[in-house]
Motif scaffolding. Structure first.
Motif, PDB file in Angstrom:
ATOM      1  N   THR A  62      30.386 -35.789  30.357  1.00 13.71           N
ATOM      2  CA  THR A  62      30.287 -36.725  31.397  1.00 13.71           C
ATOM      3  C   THR A  62      29.704 -36.189  32.729  1.00 13.71           C
ATOM      4  N   ARG A  65      26.273 -35.475  32.719  1.00  9.48           N
ATOM      5  CA  ARG A  65      25.715 -36.866  32.917  1.00  9.48           C
ATOM      6  C   ARG A  65      25.598 -37.149  34.419  1.00  9.48           C
TER       7      ARG A  65
ATOM      8  N   CYS B  37      39.839 -41.769  32.396  1.00  8.80           N
ATOM      9  CA  CYS B  37      38.453 -42.309  32.802  1.00  8.80           C
ATOM     10  C   CYS B  37      38.393 -43.463  33.666  1.00  8.80           C
ATOM     11  N   THR B 103      30.662 -43.217  21.361  1.00 10.75           N
ATOM     12  CA  THR B 103      30.479 -41.982  21.998  1.00 10.75           C
ATOM     13  C   THR B 103      30.955 -41.987  23.458  1.00 10.75           C
ATOM     14  N   THR B 104      31.653 -43.057  23.867  1.00 11.05           N
ATOM     15  CA  THR B 104      32.251 -43.258  25.168  1.00 11.05           C
ATOM     16  C   THR B 104      33.687 -43.848  25.211  1.00 11.05           C
ATOM     17  N   THR B 105      34.199 -43.670  26.594  1.00 11.94           N
ATOM     18  CA  THR B 105      35.275 -44.351  26.706  1.00 11.94           C
ATOM     19  C   THR B 105      35.243 -45.080  28.014  1.00 11.94           C
ATOM     20  N   GLU B 107      34.702 -47.887  25.087  1.00 11.82           N
ATOM     21  CA  GLU B 107      33.889 -48.541  24.333  1.00 11.82           C
ATOM     22  C   GLU B 107      34.676 -49.425  22.991  1.00 11.82           C
ATOM     23  N   CYS B 165      33.114 -42.549  30.290  1.00 16.43           N
ATOM     24  CA  CYS B 165      33.180 -41.091  30.022  1.00 16.43           C
ATOM     25  C   CYS B 165      32.809 -40.783  28.784  1.00 16.43           C
ATOM     26  N   LEU B 166      31.935 -39.934  28.598  1.00 17.09           N
ATOM     27  CA  LEU B 166      31.669 -39.318  27.340  1.00 17.09           C
ATOM     28  C   LEU B 166      32.645 -38.769  26.475  1.00 17.09           C
TER      29      LEU B 166
END
Lengths: 507, 171
Positions: A62, A65, B37, B103-105, B107, B165-166
């Protein structure tokens, strides 16, 4: 051990330009400490701490990114065209270093390479304040829903006039307090509105602001004004915090404490705020058709005297997209320079940008602001869906637009000249005032009106005695000595002015 | 304890598709979240509403925390802080992350009766990017997908790009 080495040899080595591998302790920690930890630590505004390897590596992708697209660290001014203090911006090299570190699998490296962890001052950043006030009751920020703008009245009960060097805000729920503006109110109107809807504070900007002593945005540490500069805090003023909340997903209680650093001595030169356009763009023609994707307002102001400028800040709401303020010196005195450029305006980060060195702007310099808005459906921050015509107004769903340049006159005997020019900047405001007074046939009845308004019968119209709707404009136009009241000679000026309007010599 | 049990029950047929049949729910929704997140946290009230609105309709929800170092205590604290009432699971080995392809939160991944993925992506369009929030969502992707499933249709939109967040790769 052997296996470890084997793995190490097999993995492609993350390398810096000079062939060195990128490691957390040596290459990443310095970036994080210098640019992230001030906000990303316990008790601060950001949602998680970034203070050591494990915290940073938990969020590494994150981080890659949000640094890659420059969402973090938050910084919205173009610092390539203007040099500012405390620039929170990573270099392209730093961004790519983070990227390479994450791609390489976040190698930790040798803790011996790490820089010293930053040390932050506990408690009040500038020492014990001279005055500490706290909201009488906490305000509950709900878990959900749109952003909230709420004003809280904190009586200061000062018996004498004071001057403010700095203000520090301590929110109890930092994560939801997005920014706060410190207004003053000496008319008691805010007090009357306080708590009317059963909750602490009140919504909307319908109280009469009589001044300002600063702003708070996350991450901006409080600073004392340079030299002998200080902002006036007249006795009897209430502090009104206009706070912008972001709901966070869980209910939070906010009870703000404010520390104020004071001085008894007025500054030799007054800190002036040149707003272009004035009055937050009230008369700047902000009337944006529904669907209009590129609406522009512009306004300019010519400096009548030399000015030393310290800082610049913008104000607008959700539809605003860009802002730019340029200073064009008189012919032959150098090229125009950009004082502030915000290519991607974000209401959430209304920072005040301090120039790296005070800027001297010579008399005759034209200060121009250009502000653009997007009222189309494609602007995700558009508060109206479908888009609606939006005009100037005090609610966050209305628009405003102005850029404020703060500074002092370079030569102290030129203060008055600057003040007068700033007042003239408001001619449109005064033209409207003139028309109202003419329509009400004030001239013919002036003595009777003055007598009626002068409730304490002292021959002076104090601010509280003036009709509320006209107060601001009347004082701006007529209050020569700046004491917030109209004495005999100032009332005479009103009479002369009205006479000129009657005879058509002035509008 | 009960939520653990529920999670295992839910995960079991996912892992052994041949066992999933009969009185199974129409759809199972995995909601990937993190304790810290900000965008995921913003959705806590909406997640509770979703559960209330759909749970009587044979739609099941599971909160998934895809973080290896997270403890159950931390999750319980997170649930309590946000008044979350959904069953949860800590996906330490990213089994569910892989299965759902997320991939993410935050998701979400919606699985149909035979464990095919019917929708994956955003809950709605409240956020269009980091720091870009609408006042209210104008597209409710997850609700639309679930409503389509309840009608016996395929969701019109099957994937959207998540924002948040990834999820970190496992070490």
């Amino acid at each position: 051990m052997k296996a470890f080495f084997a793995l190490f040899l097999l993995a492609p080595l993350p390398v810096l330009a000079d062939g060195e591998p990128v490691t957390y302790h040596r290459d990443i920690a310095p970036i994080i400490y210098a640019h992230c930890t001030s906000c990303h630590r316990e008790g601060e505004s950001a949602p998680f701490p970034l203070t050591n390897y494990s915290e940073v590596s938990r969020k590494a992708r994150t981080i890659r990114r949000v640094t890659g697209d420059r969402y973090m660290p938050p910084w919205h001014a173009n610092s390539e065209v203007t040099e500012f203090l405390n620039v929170r911006r990573l270099t392209a090299e730093q961004i790519s270093r983070i990227d390479r570190w994450v791609s390489a699998g976040k190698p930790e490296g040798d803790p011996a390479d790490a820089p010293d962890a930053p040390v932050f001052t506990e408690g009040w950043q500038l020492g014990e304040p001279d005055l500490i006030v706290t909201m009488a009751e906490p305000y509950e920020v709900p878990a959900d829903g749109p952003d909230i703008y709420r004003n809280f009245v904190l009586p200061l009960d000062l018996a004498e006039d004071k001057w403010v060097k700095a203000v520090e805000l301590r929110p109890s729920a930092r994560g939801v307090v997005h920014h706060s503006l410190f207004h003053l109110d000496d008319s008691g109107t805010a007090r009357q509105l306080d708590g009317k809807d059963g909750k602490p504070g009140f919504s909307g900007m319908s109280f009469r602001r009589s001044g300002s002593i600063g702003t708070y945005v996350p991450g901006a540490s409080p600073r004392k004004l340079p030299g002998d500069l200080a902002r006036p805090l007249p006795r009897g003023s209430d502090l009104v915090l206009s706070t912008h909340f972001h709901p966070s997903g869980k209910p939070e209680l906010e009870r703000t404490t404010v520390g104020i650093y004071l001085t008894d001595t007025p500054p030799a030169r007054k800190l002036e705020e040149l707003q272009v356009p004035p009055a937050f763009g009230r008369k700047a023609g902000i009337d944006i058709p529904a669907g209009e994707a590129n609406f522009t307002i512009r306004d300019s102001f010519t400096l009548p005297v030399d000015v030393e400028a310290y800082s610049v800040s913008g104000h607008a709401h959700y539809l605003c997209t860009t802002m730019k303020m340029t200073a064009t010196p008189p012919e032959g005195q150098g090229p125009p320079r950009i004082l502030l450029e915000i290519p991607d305006w974000d209401l959430d980060w209304q920072d005040t940008y301090f120039f790296a060195e005070p800027l001297v702007l010579t008399a005759g310099t034209v200060i121009e602001s250009v502000i653009t808005y997007d009222n189309s459906r494609d602007n995700p921050e558009n508060p109206h869906n479908p888009p609606k015509r939006v005009k100037w107004g005090r609610e966050s769903t209305d628009e405003m637009g102005s850029i404020t340049l703060a500074g002092v006159v370079l030569h102290s005997d030129e203060q008055r000249e600057l003040r007068l020019s700033l007042q003239k900047q408001r001619t449109e405001l005064f033209a409207a005032l003139g028309r109202t007074l003419k329509d009400k046939k004030v001239l013919a009845r002036l003595p009777a009106i003055v007598k009626r308004l002068d409730r304490n019968d002292n021959g002076i119209l104090e601010e509280s005695e003036l009709p509320r709707r006209l107060r601001e404009a009347l004082l701006l136009r007529l209050d020569q000595d700046g004491d917030k009241s109209l004495d005999g000679s100032e009332i005479e000026r009103l009479e002369k002015w009205l006479a000129r309007i009657e005879t058509g010599d002035e509008s | 304890m009960t939520s653990r049990f529920f999670a295992l029950l839910l995960a079991f047929p996912l892992l052994c598709p041949s066992l999933a049949q009969g009185a199974e729910p129409l759809a199972k929704v995995m909601v990937f979240v993190a304790v810290d997140c900000p965008i995921a946290n913003r959705y806590a009230p909406e997640l509770n509403r979703l559960r209330e609105d759909y749970v009587g309709k044979k739609i099941e929800f599971l909160l998934v925390y895809p973080e290896p170092s997270l403890t159950e205590n931390e999750v319980n604290q997170h649930l309590a802080d946000h008044a979350l009432t959904l069953p949860f699971m800590i996906d330490r080995r990213h089994r569910l992350v892989k299965q759902a392809g997320v991939t993410t939160t935050p998701e979400v991944a919606v699985f149909g009766a035979s464990d095919e993925i019917l929708y994956r992506g955003k809950i709605d369009n409240l956020f269009s990017d980091y720091g870009e929030r609408r006042r209210r969502a104008t597209e409710t992707y997850l609700r639309d997908a679930l409503d389509a499933i309840l009608r016996g249709d395929k969701p019109a939109i099957s994937t959207t790009d998540p924002i948040g967040c990834l999820i970190e790769e496992l070490p």
